[in-house]
Scaffold this motif. Sequence first.
Motif, short mmCIF file in Angstrom:
data_model
loop_
_atom_site.label_atom_id
_atom_site.label_comp_id
_atom_site.label_asym_id
_atom_site.label_seq_id
_atom_site.Cartn_x
_atom_site.Cartn_y
_atom_site.Cartn_z
N LYS A 1 0.83 -1.20 0.00
CA LYS A 1 0.00 0.00 0.00
C LYS A 1 0.86 1.25 0.00
N LYS A 2 1.95 1.23 0.80
CA LYS A 2 2.86 2.38 0.85
C LYS A 2 3.55 2.60 -0.50
N ALA A 3 3.70 1.54 -1.27
CA ALA A 3 4.35 1.63 -2.57
C ALA A 3 3.40 2.09 -3.66
N GLY A 4 2.13 2.31 -3.30
CA GLY A 4 1.17 2.79 -4.28
C GLY A 4 0.24 1.75 -4.84
N VAL A 5 0.27 0.54 -4.26
CA VAL A 5 -0.61 -0.52 -4.73
C VAL A 5 -2.04 -0.24 -4.28
N ASP A 6 -2.99 -0.47 -5.18
CA ASP A 6 -4.40 -0.32 -4.85
C ASP A 6 -4.90 -1.62 -4.26
N LEU A 7 -5.17 -1.65 -2.97
CA LEU A 7 -5.60 -2.88 -2.30
C LEU A 7 -7.11 -3.08 -2.44
N ALA A 8 -7.49 -4.09 -3.19
CA ALA A 8 -8.91 -4.42 -3.30
C ALA A 8 -9.39 -5.02 -1.98
N ILE A 9 -8.55 -5.88 -1.38
CA ILE A 9 -8.84 -6.51 -0.09
C ILE A 9 -7.54 -6.60 0.68
N ASP A 10 -7.57 -6.19 1.93
CA ASP A 10 -6.38 -6.31 2.79
C ASP A 10 -6.55 -7.56 3.64
N LEU A 11 -5.94 -8.67 3.22
CA LEU A 11 -6.13 -9.94 3.92
C LEU A 11 -5.49 -9.97 5.30
N THR A 12 -4.56 -9.04 5.57
CA THR A 12 -3.93 -9.03 6.89
C THR A 12 -4.95 -8.73 7.99
#
Length: 239
Positions: A1-12
């Motif tokens: 996410k910090k790198a600019g990825v668009d998270l559809a779902i954050d499984l963490t």
Amino acid sequence: KKAGVDLAIDLTEHAVIGIWEAIRNYRKFKGFFDQLLELALKQKPEAIIFIDNPGFNLRFVKAVRKATAGGAWQPKIIYYVSPQLWAWHSSRVRQISEDVDLLLSIFPFEKEWYAKRAPEFPVEFVGHPLCDRYTDLEFRDPKSVHQPRRLLLLPGSRTKEISRHLPIMVHAVKGIDADPVIVFPDESLAAQARLLVPQVADWDIQIGNLDEALKRADVAIASSGTVTLECAWFRVPTV
């Protein structure tokens, strides 16, 4: 996410431990599965990179292959962090070599292991993340032991890991002549631990800085996972 990825779902945020928790949360994870597959079919990326989590990802790889069979869209399937087939269920080599276009391994022996069982399967050793995390490291002298021993407790980094592991670890400490130190990745988990096992409130609790704790530790009781490798990296005897 910090790198600019668009998270559809954050499984963490939805991590579970063990087969029974996975079964109890089946509907939720099936919903995530269907949502991500629909997203992939809609966006048609050139490549899909799967990271670890074989229970979820290998099924997803299979679903992508089935959905794209005979079609114009044929994404490259890249898998990072090999499932531990060398420790269990080596028969799955055939499935992975058929469904995955490129496997990126984090252990050097894995490339040779796969080469013997699936010679045409592309596998590249890319190094373990720990090598980048701890670049300037002074190893502890294994002959130098504190009295009493400095015992490091590493119960985990998730809420359910803390509730499962910490009471057992605390019980084990009763029979050990050592000064215990517990490391948590954040304060919220430390607060949970104090409520779960009130006696640890008087213990030495450290938030973050695992590398510093490992440098000073004589022995560690650790949950399974990457942290056991970190203990080995710092040459800390671990149970």
